[in-house]
Write a protein that holds these residues in place. Structure first.
Motif, mmCIF file in Angstrom:
data_model
loop_
_atom_site.group_PDB
_atom_site.id
_atom_site.type_symbol
_atom_site.label_atom_id
_atom_site.label_comp_id
_atom_site.label_asym_id
_atom_site.label_seq_id
_atom_site.Cartn_x
_atom_site.Cartn_y
_atom_site.Cartn_z
ATOM 1 N N SER A 152 -41.739 17.948 -7.765
ATOM 2 C CA SER A 152 -41.400 16.778 -6.959
ATOM 3 C C SER A 152 -41.951 15.507 -7.584
ATOM 4 C CB SER A 152 -41.963 16.924 -5.542
ATOM 5 O OG SER A 152 -41.381 18.025 -4.886
ATOM 6 N N ASP A 154 -36.620 17.392 -5.169
ATOM 7 C CA ASP A 154 -36.197 17.022 -3.822
ATOM 8 C C ASP A 154 -36.056 15.507 -3.695
ATOM 9 O OD1 ASP A 154 -38.938 17.044 -4.233
ATOM 10 O OD2 ASP A 154 -39.428 18.066 -2.379
ATOM 11 N N GLN A 189 -32.450 19.134 -4.151
ATOM 12 C CA GLN A 189 -33.003 19.840 -2.996
ATOM 13 C C GLN A 189 -33.203 18.880 -1.829
ATOM 14 O OE1 GLN A 189 -36.240 22.877 -3.491
ATOM 15 N NE2 GLN A 189 -37.449 21.350 -2.367
#
Length: 257
Positions: A49, A87, A105
């Motif tokens: 991330s 994400d 995501q």
């Protein structure tokens, strides 16, 4: 053709550190994933991330941010040849992330955010929606509908449901229910062992249950597995208690294969 059919039957694997901590960490994990891919004949998708926008505390480490984080992920892709996922939390991030990532995501808390889902779908990348902690597997038909009607391919990921305060429970029937909606249903084997906000301003959990989560999900028909991994999880800057030790990943994937 037989070989292509066999490849399609192989599970989807996603692995990587929870958050981008440093270029060195990304390189260490990526090199191990390449080794595993080569030995086992699979195609692990690398995940990290660029921003953990939903951390428990304002003072928790979030990551390098969109611009720097995507550049670091692009470097991993170029150097190691791995497919990439990360994400996104807001619709405006989708286009930039889609230029680097093969899969976008959608965090569980945001799985019903229409503008986010539509923006992700319009990038042309696969959209992996994590099922919210407050929804059933059958409820995911509506987020999937938003992506499909916006032109996107969609996967679903199970990650447990809220079980009172500060705990999660996995109802593995959700995997079978979501398989009726999409062909690719992934088990998030590390986030599902969390105890949200149970650690004095941070999420804790117990990584010893990660292998059991994966094997139980296989029994219920999961077609993919997601593991957050770290060479030294206890020193990780996010999700330290739940990440799997990097050196245990290959043995677990071998069991699942």
């Amino acid at each position: 053709m037989a070989e292509n059919q066999a490849n399609r039957r192989k599970p989807v694997f996603i692995a990587g550190p929870c958050v981008i901590e440093s270029a060195e960490l990304l390189d260490t994990v990526a090199r191990r994933l390449v080794d595993i891919n080569t030995r086992l004949g699979i195609d692990i998708i690398f995940k990290a991330s660029f921003d953990k926008a939903n951390r428990t505390s304002l003072h928790s480490f979030r990551g390098p941010g969109l611009e720097r984080g995507l550049q670091m992920l692009a470097d991993v892709k170029q150097k190691h040849g791995l497919r990439i996922t990360t994400d996104i939390h807001e619709a405006w991030q989708a286009e930039a992330a889609g230029e680097v990532c093969d899969v976008l995501q959608i965090p569980a808390f945001l799985c019903r955010q229409t503008d986010l889902l539509v923006a992700a779908a319009k990038t042309g990348r696969t959209v992996n929606i994590k099922k919210a902690q407050f929804l059933s597997g059958r409820d995911m038909v509506y987020p999937v509908q938003k992506v499909r009607e916006s032109g996107g391919e969609v996967w679903l990921t199970e990650r447990g449901n809220s079980f009172g305060y500060n705990n999660l429970v996995v109802d593995f029937r959700n995997i079978a229910d979501m398989r009726e909606i999409v062909p690719t249903v992934i088990m998030d084997c590390t986030h599902s062992v969390q105890r949200p906000s149970a650690g004095d301003g941070k999420t804790v959990g117990d990584r010893k249950f990660v292998p059991a989560m994966a094997l139980a999900a296989k029994a219920f028909g999961a077609t993919g597995y997601f593991f957050e991994v770290h060479p030294d999880p206890d020193s990780g800057l996010s999700d330290a208690a739940n990440m799997l030790e990097l050196d245990k990943l290959e043995d677990l994937i071998t069991q699942l294969l």
